[in-house]
Enzyme design. Structure first.
Site, PDB file in Angstrom:
ATOM      1  N   ASP A 285       0.861  -1.177   0.000  1.00  0.00           N
ATOM      2  CA  ASP A 285       0.000   0.000   0.000  1.00  0.00           C
ATOM      3  C   ASP A 285       0.901   1.232   0.000  1.00  0.00           C
ATOM      4  O   ASP A 285       1.422   1.636   1.038  1.00  0.00           O
ATOM      5  CB  ASP A 285      -0.898  -0.026   1.246  1.00  0.00           C
ATOM      6  N   ASP A 431     -17.397   4.597  -1.057  1.00  0.00           N
ATOM      7  CA  ASP A 431     -16.158   4.232  -0.382  1.00  0.00           C
ATOM      8  C   ASP A 431     -16.473   3.865   1.078  1.00  0.00           C
ATOM      9  O   ASP A 431     -17.633   3.685   1.456  1.00  0.00           O
ATOM     10  CB  ASP A 431     -15.163   5.386  -0.491  1.00  0.00           C
ATOM     11  N   ASP A 544     -10.456  -3.110  -1.805  1.00  0.00           N
ATOM     12  CA  ASP A 544      -9.301  -2.222  -1.654  1.00  0.00           C
ATOM     13  C   ASP A 544      -8.446  -2.751  -0.503  1.00  0.00           C
ATOM     14  O   ASP A 544      -8.851  -3.680   0.213  1.00  0.00           O
ATOM     15  CB  ASP A 544      -9.810  -0.810  -1.354  1.00  0.00           C
ATOM     16  N   ARG A 603      -7.364  -3.812  -5.912  1.00  0.00           N
ATOM     17  CA  ARG A 603      -6.123  -3.033  -5.983  1.00  0.00           C
ATOM     18  C   ARG A 603      -4.910  -3.956  -6.023  1.00  0.00           C
ATOM     19  O   ARG A 603      -3.965  -3.709  -6.756  1.00  0.00           O
ATOM     20  CB  ARG A 603      -6.028  -2.070  -4.800  1.00  0.00           C
ATOM     21  N   ASP A 619      -3.466   4.732  -5.877  1.00  0.00           N
ATOM     22  CA  ASP A 619      -3.598   6.108  -5.384  1.00  0.00           C
ATOM     23  C   ASP A 619      -2.668   7.060  -6.123  1.00  0.00           C
ATOM     24  O   ASP A 619      -1.615   7.469  -5.607  1.00  0.00           O
ATOM     25  CB  ASP A 619      -3.318   6.141  -3.875  1.00  0.00           C
ATOM     26  N   HIS A 677     -12.258   9.247  -9.682  1.00  0.00           N
ATOM     27  CA  HIS A 677     -12.180   9.004  -8.241  1.00  0.00           C
ATOM     28  C   HIS A 677     -11.385  10.140  -7.610  1.00  0.00           C
ATOM     29  O   HIS A 677     -10.540  10.753  -8.271  1.00  0.00           O
ATOM     30  CB  HIS A 677     -11.497   7.656  -7.981  1.00  0.00           C
TER      31      HIS A 677
END
Length: 944
Positions: A285, A431, A544, A603, A619, A677
């Site tokens: 991440d 979300d 996610d 993701r 991201d 997004h």
């Protein structure tokens, strides 16, 4: 207090708007990578013991010995159907089983016969049975070469960098050293006497697994070098199994261009790594990742594609542990002038790329895909791991997302805004804030009190919703999901046997062990309508944070010594996200009784993720360079099977300028997954919030996307059948055109659309390369014709999206754009026929119900469209398929045409009629109006 701490931590992570590279390891900080990279080429200790060779009809086995420590390995060699060679290397007698990756291969590969051509004391030559392809195994040092005729296609261990850290007992205490000294003396005595009695005793002793567990003096000295324990920042990784890394080098003669091994925010063509870190494959991440470096990102596909003008090959390294990939080249750093000078002076040096794979644990299991064409490699890889899942048609439309839409009224207002501004969309997304305190499978009781009412409102407009379901589960005794997982014992365990806990969005969270089939089955059952309350058939799912993300874990992920049954997390880390998406997709299928195709965005991903759903690039940021990098990132994923890829439109972090936002909508309209997004802290950016002029530009881009949906859908069907990427580099279709090999600012959609998005701020023009010496290309907006094999300068305004249709193609489109793709289901088609007078023009039209698995029962229409000798025809490609459509052909537009005297339609029942047409002589465009034939019927149109 806990939720406040997590919010604070999240703000620290996200508020800086830039990645903290110090949170993530370099190779130098990763003990096994540092150890392996320190090995010198040309000093291989491995020797093939030819006397141990055994050959069955389909499998060769051979022992290798490390002459430094006498540990033996077992080499297995297979010839697989479809021109693939598989090489496996494992310890001959490991102390305990080593991890072998399950669930990625769709089946045990079909083998084909191997045969020995020759053998002597130096090696053995085997036939692969394809165009004089053979494998040469050299004994001392061990080396494996795959040849075709006199050409070496690929060599393994030619640089001598094979390394296999054998499992061993930890023996670094004082008592052990004393005991070991006594034992060593006794062993020497036994060796003297036994060797006098039995000359083979020493060989037998080498093969004894007890001896394989011994730690040599050299190895003992390295014990403190991260072999049995490793600390990074405040985290200590206990390594109960000790060092277990594996490594192997591959040499690719004649190759200067290699691609793949996503996910990295880097160039399409992979760079050499001699003077920096290797490319890292370790799902992490990474907040607002940095561009143009080899850092690991959210997903990992250990597949590399090598391409030259002569051949395309691939390497699939089936290992789910942390992996580093080193790349070097003998032409790296040479300028174009230097290469030309080599050519003029007759340099005999053959270009070569060398690749080295290093994984922390597991075994060596590598599939060598021998092509020879790009599409052969795609087919070969698909035969191993499957093809792209066939998505519901609506998922190819536009998706509107934000972290977060506040409540049901907010959703209703945004939905109405699209209607008010005449912008189509198919999905609106929720979300993490839609849940009850970050408890997944729930709804906030105040903000989303009546979710079915909200979903029904969308369904009435033939629209859909996606809600997030993450794999970190809030530790809360009042939370049903947590209680059930804990009771069933389905959580990942820590090294001491308790449930593993980390910090994520809910605060303290535990992580389901998705590697367990029973856990995945339970998770899937939670999507049933009577379990996931408030859901309906038009609600889909987004996974996610499934790397997995652990805010307070090492490198923001799970500790490597966490346990999945008997396996450490280090062995299978890169598989976790695939398993999460797999279980979720199965849940959506089951809730419909196996009827409906799922849509699940993930993701984190691995090899095989393509057969489950869609992926996005994570991201990103509202910066021009992030718009640019979305192209090579998605192209890289397409090359390794994952076609359903996109990037957050506008950038997730920061706020885009109006120009950047418009350009991103335009570029995204011509990429496979099309979703806007934005981060929680950014201003709202629905498409109509930037003034009427920009709203009109965005509307036009989105509407262009919808007109091409028939083409996108047909390409995804083809990807599902063949494994070919939907979005592809130009060299896939023009494999001998050197000018295409490093292009990454333009690409092809299928074979027939070339796209060169505008990705530079303030651009007044772009230069697009149009490939093919004998090709022609038509601007899809102006119908202007251009010859191939040229760099074409294109003046642009803010409304420009440079897109070209290939001469010799037929593309079906739907020009009646409505509020969603489902509303367009029965609308008519317009056929765009782009002529190249040197060849037949062709294309395909695929139609089914758009959302069920009934296509597997042959319920579809699949037609071949052909224009040859002034006759346009539609022929059934699947005569055994059964499906009907209300759609018809309402227009035919022929580009590059000459004016006919008349145009005649002949239907399958023999009826003929004259058709009306217009001809624009200035652009050579012929438009045939209202031919009216059913889109699923046989017919011909003759131009006289």
């Amino acid at each position: 207090m806990a939720p406040l701490l997590v919010v604070g931590l999240a703000l620290c992570l996200s508020g800086t708007w830039a990645v903290d590279k110090g949170n993530f390891k370099t190779c130098e900080q990763s003990a096994f990578c540092k150890r392996q990279r320190a090995l010198k080429p040309g000093e291989s200790p491995y020797r093939a013991l030819l006397e141990t060779m055994e050959l069955t009809n389909t499998r060769l086995t051979l022992q290798l010995i490390n002459d430094n420590n006498k540990v033996r390995l077992l080499l297995e060699l297979y010839r697989l159907q479809g021109n693939i060679t598989r090489v496996k290397i494992n310890e001959l007698k490991p102390l305990k089983p080593r991890y072998e990756v399950p669930d990625v291969l769709i089946r045990e590969p079909t083998t084909e016969p191997l045969s020995v051509l020759s053998q002597d004391e130096n090696g053995v030559v085997l036939s692969l049975g394809v165009e004089s392809q053979r494998v040469i195994i050299s004994a001392r040092p061990f080396r494996l070469d795959i040849m075709e005729g006199s050409d070496v296609l690929m060599s393994l261990n030619s640089r001598g960098l094979l390394a296999f850290e054998h499992l061993r007992m930890r023996k670094d205490t004082f008592s052990y050293k004393v005991t070991s000294t006594v034992a060593s003396v006794w062993d020497n005595i036994k060796r003297v006497f036994s060797s006098q009695a039995d000359p083979e005793a020493e060989k037998k002793e080498e093969a004894d697994p007890a001896n394989q567990a011994e730690t040599t003096k050299e190895e003992e000295e390295k014990v403190e070098d991260g072999m049995w324990e490793e600390t990074f920042k405040s985290h200590t990784d206990s390594k109960p199994n000790g060092p277990s890394a594996v490594s192997l080098d591959f040499s690719l003669p004649g190759v200067e261009h290699v691609y793949g091994i996503p996910e990295h925010a880097d160039t399409l063509r992979l760079k050499t790594t001699d003077n920096g870190d290797p490319y890292r494959l370790y799902n992490l991440d990474v907040f607002q990742y940095e561009l143009y470096n080899p850092m690991a990102l959210y997903g990992s596909v250990p597949v590399m594609v090598a391409h030259s003008a002569q051949r395309t090959t691939g390497i699939f390294w089936l290992n789910a542990a942390e992996t580093w990939v080193d790349i070097s080249s003998n032409t790296a750093g040479k300028t174009v002038f230097g290469k030309m000078l080599d050519y003029v002076q007759g340099s005999s040096e053959t270009p070569q790329t060398d690749v080295r794979w290093i994984s922390e644990s597991g075994i060596i299991d590598v599939f060598i895909m021998l092509g020879p064409t790009p599409k052969d490699v795609f087919s070969q890889y698909a035969s191993l791991t499957g093809t792209q899942s066939f998505p519901p048609l609506a998922s190819l439309g536009y998706h509107q997302c934000r972290w977060n839409y506040n409540d049901q009224e907010d959703v209703k207002s945004v939905d109405a805004g699209f209607d008010e501004h005449d912008i189509p969309y198919d999905f609106i997304w929720l979300d993490i804030e839609h849940t009850d305190g970050k408890r997944y499978f729930t709804w906030d009781p105040h903000k989303f009190a009546t979710p079915k009412e909200m979903l029904q409102g969308l369904m009435d407009k033939k629209r859909k919703m996606v809600a997030i379901v993450d794999p970190h589960i809030k530790v809360d005794s009042n939370y049903k999901i947590h209680n059930e997982i804990r009771t069933l014992g389905f959580y990942v365990k820590n090294k001491d046997g308790g449930d593993y806990e980390g910090w994520c969005w809910p605060g303290s969270a535990s992580y389901p062990d998705f590697t367990r089939a029973d856990m995945r089955a339970w998770w899937a059952s939670m999507f049933a309508y009577d379990q996931y309350e408030g859901t309906m058939e038009n609600l889909y799912t987004w996974n996610d944070m499934n790397e997995p993300s652990v805010f307070n874990g090492p490198e923001v992920t799970m500790h490597k010594d966490a346990m999945h049954g008997s396996w450490e997390h280090r062995d299978l880390h890169n598989l976790y996200g695939l398993y999460v998406q797999m279980a979720t997709a199965e849940g959506l299928i089951q809730r419909s009784g196996g009827v409906e195709r799922p849509f699940v965005l993930t993701r984190a991903f691995f090899a095989g993720s393509q057969r489950i759903g869609a992926v996005w690039t994570g991201d990103n940021a509202a910066e021009w360079d992030h718009l640019k990098i979305s192209i090579p990132m998605c192209l890289s994923m397409g090359l390794v099977g994952i076609s359903f890829c996109g990037a957050d439109i506008g950038g997730f972090f920061k706020s885009p300028s109006t120009e950047l936002l418009v350009r991103w909508y335009q570029a995204g309209a011509y990429q496979p997954f099309y979703r806007a997004h934005a981060h929680l802290d950014t201003p709202r950016r629905e498409p109509w919030l930037f003034g009427p002029e920009n709203t009109a530009l965005i509307r036009e881009a989105v509407r262009q996307r919808y007109t091409f949906l028939p083409y996108w859908y047909q390409l995804f069907y083809r990807a599902h059948v063949t494994g070919e990427p939907v979005m592809r580099p130009l060299w896939v279709e023009y494999p001998q055109d050197l000018a295409t090999f490093a292009l990454e600012d333009e690409y092809l959609i299928g074979r027939d659309l070339l796209v060169h998005p505008v990705v530079e701020e303030g651009a007044r023009g772009v230069t697009a390369y149009l490939p093919g010496k004998d090709e022609v290309w038509f601007d899809v907006h102006t119908f202007q014709k251009h010859n191939g094999a040229q760099n074409l300068y294109i003046p642009v305004t803010m409304s420009s999206i440079p897109v070209f249709q290939h001469g010799g193609s037929i593309i079906p489109r739907k020009l009646r754009v409505r509020r969603s793709s489902t509303c367009m289901e029965h609308d008519p088609y317009t056929l765009y026929v782009a002529l190249n007078l040197q060849r037949t023009a062709d294309g395909e039209l695929y139609i089914d119900d758009g959302h069920t698995f009934n296509y597997e029962k042959k319920e579809f229409i699949y037609r071949k469209l052909t224009f040859a000798n002034k006759v346009l025809s539609s022929v059934n490609l699947a005569p055994d398929a059964k499906f009907t459509t209300d759609s018809w052909i309402e227009r035919i537009i022929v580009l590059g045409a000459s004016k006919p005297s008349k145009v005649t339609l002949k239907t399958a029942d023999g009826q003929e009629k004259q058709l009306e047409f217009d001809f624009d002589a200035s652009m050579s465009v012929l438009t045939v109006r209202k031919p009216g034939m059913n889109a699923g019927a046989d017919w011909t149109v003759t131009f006289q």
